[in-house]
Scaffold this motif. Structure first.
Motif, PDB file in Angstrom:
ATOM      1  N   GLN A  90       0.942  -1.025  -0.046  1.00 41.19           N
ATOM      2  CA  GLN A  90       0.105   0.185  -0.170  1.00 41.19           C
ATOM      3  C   GLN A  90       0.997   1.163  -0.105  1.00 41.19           C
ATOM      4  O   GLN A  90       1.844   1.364   0.944  1.00 41.19           O
ATOM      5  N   VAL A  91       0.602   2.185  -0.856  1.00 37.44           N
ATOM      6  CA  VAL A  91       1.535   3.425  -1.151  1.00 37.44           C
ATOM      7  C   VAL A  91       0.588   4.642  -0.693  1.00 37.44           C
ATOM      8  O   VAL A  91      -0.569   4.942  -1.438  1.00 37.44           O
ATOM      9  N   LYS A  92       0.940   5.384   0.186  1.00 36.42           N
ATOM     10  CA  LYS A  92       0.525   6.657   0.775  1.00 36.42           C
ATOM     11  C   LYS A  92       1.384   7.775   0.385  1.00 36.42           C
ATOM     12  O   LYS A  92       2.627   7.462   0.878  1.00 36.42           O
ATOM     13  N   ALA A  93       1.041   8.847  -0.062  1.00 40.45           N
ATOM     14  CA  ALA A  93       1.840   9.892  -0.316  1.00 40.45           C
ATOM     15  C   ALA A  93       1.243  11.416  -0.067  1.00 40.45           C
ATOM     16  O   ALA A  93       0.172  11.241   0.146  1.00 40.45           O
ATOM     17  N   CYS A  94       2.000  12.375   0.286  1.00 38.58           N
ATOM     18  CA  CYS A  94       1.627  13.533   0.593  1.00 38.58           C
ATOM     19  C   CYS A  94       2.680  14.673  -0.012  1.00 38.58           C
ATOM     20  O   CYS A  94       3.752  14.584  -0.420  1.00 38.58           O
ATOM     21  N   SER A  95       1.857  15.722  -0.286  1.00 38.81           N
ATOM     22  CA  SER A  95       2.506  16.792  -0.996  1.00 38.81           C
ATOM     23  C   SER A  95       2.258  18.004  -0.184  1.00 38.81           C
ATOM     24  O   SER A  95       2.842  19.371  -0.633  1.00 38.81           O
ATOM     25  N   VAL A  96       2.040  17.984   1.097  1.00 38.99           N
ATOM     26  CA  VAL A  96       1.882  18.915   1.925  1.00 38.99           C
ATOM     27  C   VAL A  96       1.996  18.342   3.460  1.00 38.99           C
ATOM     28  O   VAL A  96       1.549  17.030   3.615  1.00 38.99           O
ATOM     29  N   LEU A 153      -3.525  14.640   5.363  1.00 40.51           N
ATOM     30  CA  LEU A 153      -4.643  13.819   5.673  1.00 40.51           C
ATOM     31  C   LEU A 153      -4.928  12.654   4.663  1.00 40.51           C
ATOM     32  O   LEU A 153      -5.095  12.993   3.596  1.00 40.51           O
ATOM     33  N   THR A 154      -4.708  11.535   5.289  1.00 36.23           N
ATOM     34  CA  THR A 154      -4.602  10.364   4.625  1.00 36.23           C
ATOM     35  C   THR A 154      -5.872   9.449   4.929  1.00 36.23           C
ATOM     36  O   THR A 154      -5.910   9.240   6.284  1.00 36.23           O
ATOM     37  N   ARG A 184      -9.313   8.013   8.607  1.00 37.75           N
ATOM     38  CA  ARG A 184      -8.476   9.021   8.269  1.00 37.75           C
ATOM     39  C   ARG A 184      -7.560   9.567   9.378  1.00 37.75           C
ATOM     40  O   ARG A 184      -7.805   9.571  10.478  1.00 37.75           O
ATOM     41  N   LEU A 185      -6.277   9.814   8.948  1.00 42.58           N
ATOM     42  CA  LEU A 185      -5.330  10.198  10.034  1.00 42.58           C
ATOM     43  C   LEU A 185      -4.335  10.950   9.235  1.00 42.58           C
ATOM     44  O   LEU A 185      -4.033  10.878   7.954  1.00 42.58           O
ATOM     45  N   SER A 186      -3.336  11.671   9.922  1.00 45.43           N
ATOM     46  CA  SER A 186      -2.165  12.169   9.371  1.00 45.43           C
ATOM     47  C   SER A 186      -1.187  11.364   9.859  1.00 45.43           C
ATOM     48  O   SER A 186      -0.611  11.209  10.937  1.00 45.43           O
TER      49      SER A 186
END
Length: 189
Positions: A95-101, A105-106, A164-166
Protein backbone atom coordinates in the motif's frame (compact mmCIF):
# COMPACT_ATOMS: atom_id res chain seq x y z
CA UNK A 1 6.51 1.37 -18.97
CA UNK A 2 4.69 -1.70 -19.99
CA UNK A 3 1.65 -3.54 -18.72
CA UNK A 4 1.68 -7.33 -18.60
CA UNK A 5 -0.57 -10.03 -17.23
CA UNK A 6 1.32 -11.96 -14.57
CA UNK A 7 0.56 -14.37 -11.74
CA UNK A 8 0.80 -13.02 -8.18
CA UNK A 9 1.14 -15.14 -5.05
CA UNK A 10 -1.61 -13.80 -2.79
CA UNK A 11 -3.32 -15.04 0.40
CA UNK A 12 -6.25 -16.06 -1.85
CA UNK A 13 -3.86 -18.20 -3.94
CA UNK A 14 -2.19 -17.71 -7.32
CA UNK A 15 -4.06 -14.98 -9.20
CA UNK A 16 -3.65 -13.39 -12.60
CA UNK A 17 -3.22 -9.63 -12.52
CA UNK A 18 -2.28 -6.80 -14.84
CA UNK A 19 0.80 -5.01 -13.55
CA UNK A 20 2.78 -2.04 -14.75
CA UNK A 21 6.57 -2.36 -14.97
CA UNK A 22 8.70 0.80 -14.73
CA UNK A 23 12.26 1.28 -15.93
CA UNK A 24 14.73 4.13 -15.62
CA UNK A 25 13.53 5.41 -19.01
CA UNK A 26 10.07 6.05 -17.47
CA UNK A 27 11.59 8.48 -14.97
CA UNK A 28 11.49 11.31 -17.57
CA UNK A 29 7.75 10.83 -18.12
CA UNK A 30 7.02 10.75 -14.38
CA UNK A 31 9.19 13.85 -13.90
CA UNK A 32 7.25 15.64 -16.64
CA UNK A 33 3.93 14.66 -15.00
CA UNK A 34 5.29 15.85 -11.65
CA UNK A 35 6.34 19.23 -13.08
CA UNK A 36 2.91 19.63 -14.71
CA UNK A 37 1.31 18.89 -11.33
CA UNK A 38 3.56 21.50 -9.65
CA UNK A 39 2.65 24.09 -12.31
CA UNK A 40 -1.09 23.40 -12.00
CA UNK A 41 -0.85 23.63 -8.21
CA UNK A 42 0.92 27.00 -8.50
CA UNK A 43 -1.74 28.29 -10.90
CA UNK A 44 -4.49 27.19 -8.53
CA UNK A 45 -2.73 28.95 -5.65
CA UNK A 46 -2.68 32.14 -7.75
CA UNK A 47 -6.48 32.08 -7.89
CA UNK A 48 -6.72 31.34 -4.15
CA UNK A 49 -7.60 27.69 -4.59
CA UNK A 50 -6.03 24.65 -3.01
CA UNK A 51 -3.78 22.46 -5.10
CA UNK A 52 -4.93 19.11 -6.37
CA UNK A 53 -3.85 15.90 -4.71
CA UNK A 54 -0.76 14.18 -6.01
CA UNK A 55 -1.99 11.60 -8.58
CA UNK A 56 -1.64 8.01 -7.39
CA UNK A 57 -0.17 6.94 -10.72
CA UNK A 58 2.68 9.36 -10.07
CA UNK A 59 3.37 8.38 -6.45
CA UNK A 60 2.94 4.65 -7.08
CA UNK A 61 5.11 4.81 -10.21
CA UNK A 62 7.80 6.73 -8.31
CA UNK A 63 7.68 4.12 -5.54
CA UNK A 64 8.03 1.26 -8.05
CA UNK A 65 11.06 2.88 -9.66
CA UNK A 66 12.84 3.24 -6.32
CA UNK A 67 11.75 0.02 -4.62
CA UNK A 68 11.88 -2.60 -7.41
CA UNK A 69 8.14 -3.23 -7.42
CA UNK A 70 5.31 -3.25 -9.94
CA UNK A 71 2.08 -1.27 -9.91
CA UNK A 72 -1.14 -3.30 -9.91
CA UNK A 73 -3.63 -1.91 -12.43
CA UNK A 74 -7.25 -3.02 -12.34
CA UNK A 75 -9.03 -5.57 -10.24
CA UNK A 76 -7.81 -9.08 -9.54
CA UNK A 77 -10.57 -11.63 -9.99
CA UNK A 78 -11.06 -13.70 -6.84
CA UNK A 79 -8.79 -11.58 -4.61
CA UNK A 80 -8.87 -8.38 -2.61
CA UNK A 81 -7.04 -6.01 -4.93
CA UNK A 82 -7.12 -2.88 -2.78
CA UNK A 83 -3.32 -2.78 -2.55
CA UNK A 84 -1.33 -0.61 -4.97
CA UNK A 85 1.92 -2.39 -5.77
CA UNK A 86 3.55 -5.78 -5.53
CA UNK A 87 7.10 -6.94 -4.85
CA UNK A 88 7.86 -10.24 -6.62
CA UNK A 89 11.04 -10.96 -4.67
CA UNK A 90 9.32 -10.69 -1.27
CA UNK A 91 5.85 -11.71 -2.53
CA UNK A 92 4.37 -8.71 -0.72
CA UNK A 93 1.27 -6.63 -1.35
CA UNK A 94 2.15 -2.97 -0.93
CA UNK A 95 0.00 0.00 0.00
CA UNK A 96 1.47 3.37 -1.02
CA UNK A 97 0.33 6.61 0.60
CA UNK A 98 1.85 9.95 -0.33
CA UNK A 99 1.67 13.59 0.64
CA UNK A 100 2.51 16.85 -1.04
CA UNK A 101 1.82 19.02 2.03
CA UNK A 102 2.58 18.63 5.71
CA UNK A 103 0.63 17.62 7.66
CA UNK A 104 -1.11 15.15 5.39
CA UNK A 105 -4.63 13.83 5.68
CA UNK A 106 -4.59 10.24 4.52
CA UNK A 107 -7.62 8.02 4.16
CA UNK A 108 -7.90 4.27 3.74
CA UNK A 109 -10.73 2.23 2.30
CA UNK A 110 -12.65 -0.05 4.63
CA UNK A 111 -11.36 -3.09 2.72
CA UNK A 112 -7.74 -1.94 2.30
CA UNK A 113 -5.26 -4.78 2.69
CA UNK A 114 -1.49 -4.91 2.45
CA UNK A 115 1.59 -6.65 3.74
CA UNK A 116 3.72 -3.48 3.79
CA UNK A 117 2.68 0.15 4.02
CA UNK A 118 4.94 2.89 2.67
CA UNK A 119 4.50 6.64 3.01
CA UNK A 120 6.09 8.99 0.48
CA UNK A 121 6.73 12.61 1.42
CA UNK A 122 6.98 14.73 -1.74
CA UNK A 123 7.22 17.93 0.37
CA UNK A 124 10.75 17.25 1.61
CA UNK A 125 12.22 20.18 3.51
CA UNK A 126 9.19 22.28 2.55
CA UNK A 127 9.90 22.12 -1.19
CA UNK A 128 8.51 20.55 -4.32
CA UNK A 129 11.73 19.69 -6.11
CA UNK A 130 11.09 16.19 -7.44
CA UNK A 131 12.63 14.42 -4.45
CA UNK A 132 10.70 12.32 -1.97
CA UNK A 133 11.40 10.42 1.23
CA UNK A 134 10.12 6.85 1.57
CA UNK A 135 9.06 5.67 5.03
CA UNK A 136 8.18 2.09 5.98
CA UNK A 137 5.29 2.21 8.44
CA UNK A 138 4.87 -0.79 10.73
CA UNK A 139 1.40 -2.27 10.44
CA UNK A 140 0.74 -2.34 14.17
CA UNK A 141 1.30 1.42 14.33
CA UNK A 142 -1.57 1.91 11.88
CA UNK A 143 -4.00 -0.81 12.94
CA UNK A 144 -3.86 0.07 16.65
CA UNK A 145 -3.83 3.84 16.11
CA UNK A 146 -6.75 5.77 17.59
CA UNK A 147 -8.35 7.70 14.74
CA UNK A 148 -10.74 9.32 17.23
CA UNK A 149 -11.33 9.25 20.98
CA UNK A 150 -13.17 5.94 20.87
CA UNK A 151 -11.99 3.94 17.89
CA UNK A 152 -8.83 2.50 16.43
CA UNK A 153 -8.08 2.30 12.72
CA UNK A 154 -8.95 -1.41 12.72
CA UNK A 155 -12.26 -0.86 14.53
CA UNK A 156 -13.33 1.70 11.93
CA UNK A 157 -12.42 -0.65 9.09
CA UNK A 158 -14.52 -3.41 10.66
CA UNK A 159 -17.47 -0.99 10.64
CA UNK A 160 -16.89 -0.45 6.88
CA UNK A 161 -15.76 3.14 7.52
CA UNK A 162 -12.85 4.99 5.90
CA UNK A 163 -10.24 5.69 8.60
CA UNK A 164 -8.51 9.07 8.19
CA UNK A 165 -5.37 10.28 9.91
CA UNK A 166 -2.19 12.24 9.42
CA UNK A 167 0.50 9.61 8.98
CA UNK A 168 3.14 12.34 9.26
CA UNK A 169 1.87 14.00 12.44
CA UNK A 170 0.33 11.01 14.20
CA UNK A 171 2.66 8.13 13.23
CA UNK A 172 6.02 9.30 11.81
CA UNK A 173 6.79 12.20 14.18
CA UNK A 174 5.78 10.57 17.51
CA UNK A 175 7.51 7.29 16.61
CA UNK A 176 10.64 9.02 15.25
CA UNK A 177 10.49 7.03 12.01
CA UNK A 178 13.27 7.89 9.59
CA UNK A 179 13.15 7.45 5.81
CA UNK A 180 14.47 4.18 4.45
CA UNK A 181 15.34 5.89 1.17
CA UNK A 182 15.17 9.21 -0.66
CA UNK A 183 13.98 9.07 -4.25
CA UNK A 184 14.39 11.57 -7.05
CA UNK A 185 12.18 11.82 -10.13
CA UNK A 186 14.78 13.74 -12.10
CA UNK A 187 15.90 11.66 -15.11
CA UNK A 188 19.51 12.67 -14.38
CA UNK A 189 19.45 11.11 -10.91
Amino acid sequence: MKIEEVVLELPEGLKKANVQFFTHQDRALLYDIYNNWVELSAQLKNIKSRSINLPEGLSEGAFCLEMNSVRVVGNIYGANSSFDCYNFEKKERIQVKACSVIPDLTSFGPDSVWDRLYFLNFYREGKWDGTFDIYLIKNELIYSHNVNRLQTFQQQQKQQRRPRLSIWKEIIIPNKIIPIKTGNLSPTS
